[in-house]
Write a protein that holds these residues in place. Structure first.
Motif, mmCIF file in Angstrom:
data_model
loop_
_atom_site.group_PDB
_atom_site.id
_atom_site.type_symbol
_atom_site.label_atom_id
_atom_site.label_comp_id
_atom_site.label_asym_id
_atom_site.label_seq_id
_atom_site.Cartn_x
_atom_site.Cartn_y
_atom_site.Cartn_z
ATOM 1 N N PRO A 98 32.160 -18.725 24.232
ATOM 2 C CA PRO A 98 31.880 -18.261 22.866
ATOM 3 C C PRO A 98 32.333 -19.324 21.877
ATOM 4 C CG PRO A 98 33.856 -17.192 23.714
ATOM 5 C CD PRO A 98 33.312 -18.032 24.834
ATOM 6 N N VAL A 99 31.536 -19.580 20.855
ATOM 7 C CA VAL A 99 31.884 -20.580 19.835
ATOM 8 C C VAL A 99 31.574 -20.000 18.453
ATOM 9 C CG1 VAL A 99 31.590 -22.614 21.299
ATOM 10 C CG2 VAL A 99 29.610 -21.670 20.118
ATOM 11 N N GLU A 100 32.393 -20.378 17.478
ATOM 12 C CA GLU A 100 32.236 -19.845 16.125
ATOM 13 C C GLU A 100 31.545 -20.840 15.185
ATOM 14 O OE1 GLU A 100 33.041 -16.845 14.878
ATOM 15 O OE2 GLU A 100 33.748 -16.077 16.800
ATOM 16 N N SER A 101 31.358 -22.074 15.649
ATOM 17 C CA SER A 101 30.788 -23.098 14.767
ATOM 18 C C SER A 101 30.125 -24.185 15.604
ATOM 19 C CB SER A 101 31.894 -23.727 13.911
ATOM 20 O OG SER A 101 32.820 -24.418 14.747
ATOM 21 N N VAL A 102 29.332 -25.009 14.927
ATOM 22 C CA VAL A 102 28.717 -26.152 15.595
ATOM 23 C C VAL A 102 29.798 -27.091 16.117
ATOM 24 C CG1 VAL A 102 27.292 -28.203 15.237
ATOM 25 C CG2 VAL A 102 26.565 -25.999 14.291
ATOM 26 N N ALA A 103 30.859 -27.279 15.322
ATOM 27 C CA ALA A 103 31.953 -28.164 15.747
ATOM 28 C C ALA A 103 32.600 -27.651 17.030
ATOM 29 C CB ALA A 103 32.995 -28.275 14.630
ATOM 30 N N ALA A 104 32.778 -26.338 17.136
ATOM 31 C CA ALA A 104 33.369 -25.758 18.339
ATOM 32 C C ALA A 104 32.440 -25.935 19.535
ATOM 33 C CB ALA A 104 33.672 -24.277 18.121
ATOM 34 N N ALA A 105 31.137 -25.796 19.305
ATOM 35 C CA ALA A 105 30.165 -26.005 20.385
ATOM 36 C C ALA A 105 30.212 -27.444 20.874
ATOM 37 C CB ALA A 105 28.759 -25.647 19.902
ATOM 38 N N GLU A 106 30.247 -28.392 19.935
ATOM 39 C CA GLU A 106 30.259 -29.802 20.321
ATOM 40 C C GLU A 106 31.564 -30.161 21.025
ATOM 41 O OE1 GLU A 106 29.337 -31.652 16.600
ATOM 42 O OE2 GLU A 106 27.165 -31.399 16.870
ATOM 43 N N ALA A 107 32.669 -29.533 20.613
ATOM 44 C CA ALA A 107 33.951 -29.778 21.277
ATOM 45 C C ALA A 107 33.920 -29.265 22.715
ATOM 46 C CB ALA A 107 35.082 -29.107 20.497
ATOM 47 N N PHE A 108 33.274 -28.111 22.927
ATOM 48 C CA PHE A 108 33.161 -27.566 24.284
ATOM 49 C C PHE A 108 32.305 -28.479 25.155
ATOM 50 C CE2 PHE A 108 30.905 -24.703 27.321
ATOM 51 C CZ PHE A 108 32.006 -24.342 28.094
ATOM 52 N N ILE A 109 31.209 -28.986 24.606
ATOM 53 C CA ILE A 109 30.357 -29.919 25.343
ATOM 54 C C ILE A 109 31.157 -31.154 25.763
ATOM 55 C CG2 ILE A 109 28.352 -31.460 25.172
ATOM 56 C CD1 ILE A 109 27.157 -29.352 23.187
#
Length: 204
Positions: A36-47
């Motif tokens: 689960p991610v709350e922002s684009v930045a969080a998504a990119e950090a997970f990637i």
């Protein structure tokens, strides 16, 4: 795909926690990780986190859907043939209407070419498997606000917050500060009730 101006109080499906799944197709190993991610930045950090953990893999293919403003969807094939990996993964997320989610499918090449059709089946299947393994639930967008009241009004405010069943924290100092977390759809009604009960002394 939601409109960019979709109501902020729309409920949506997302993940409660991270999940993973894996399988092998003709010698190629596929590992799917979802978060689960709350922002684009969080998504990119997970990637980036998955890419670092599996930096010896042949491919780390990402896809995400994030309730940003405007709504953001992204997928990359990460070196696989165009349209064979990221887009099928994103299509699964769209089909299951899951938002604020990021998925990365890692592939270790096993020596046998799968062809575009085989890759589409493998990458989309990996996302379906990891979503099946995940705890999917309906989330309602929340907002937070803070109010500071005199002790005379603190009991009234606390009673209202408790009766509404909203999340809050209270800090008792010279005044009483309440940090309130409430579903967006219910926030204005709660503010009105607080104002009314305190004759306007509380103005969230």
């Amino acid at each position: 795909m939601p409109d960019d101006d979709a109501d902020a109080d729309d409920a949506y499906l997302t993940l409660a926690d991270r999940a993973e799944a894996s399988f092998t197709v003709q010698g190629s190993e596929f590992l799917a990780h979802a978060a689960p991610v709350e922002s684009v930045a969080a998504a990119e950090a997970f990637i980036e986190e998955i890419e670092a953990a599996y930096d010896d893999a042949t491919h780390n293919v990402p896809a995400y859907r994030v309730r940003a403003d405007p709504f953001r969807e992204y997928a990359s094939d990460d070196g696989e043939p165009s349209g064979s990996a990221g887009k099928p993964m994103l299509s699964v997320l769209q089909g299951q209407e899951i938002e604020n989610v990021c998925v990365v499918v890692t592939r270790y090449f096993g020596g046998t070419e799968l062809g575009v059709g085989g890759l589409v089946r493998a990458y989309s299947g990996a996302v379906k498997d990891v979503l099946d393994a995940a705890d999917v639930f309906e989330e309602r967008p929340h907002e937070t606000f803070s109010i500071s009241v005199d002790y005379d009004d603190s009991g009234t405010v606390r009673g209202i917050l408790e009766s509404e069943g909203v999340e809050f924290e209270a800090d008792y100092g010279e005044t009483v500060a309440f940090d309130v977390r409430v579903p967006v759809a219910e926030a204005e009604a709660l503010r009105d009730r607080l104002r009314s009960a305190t004759s306007g002394r509380v103005d969230p």
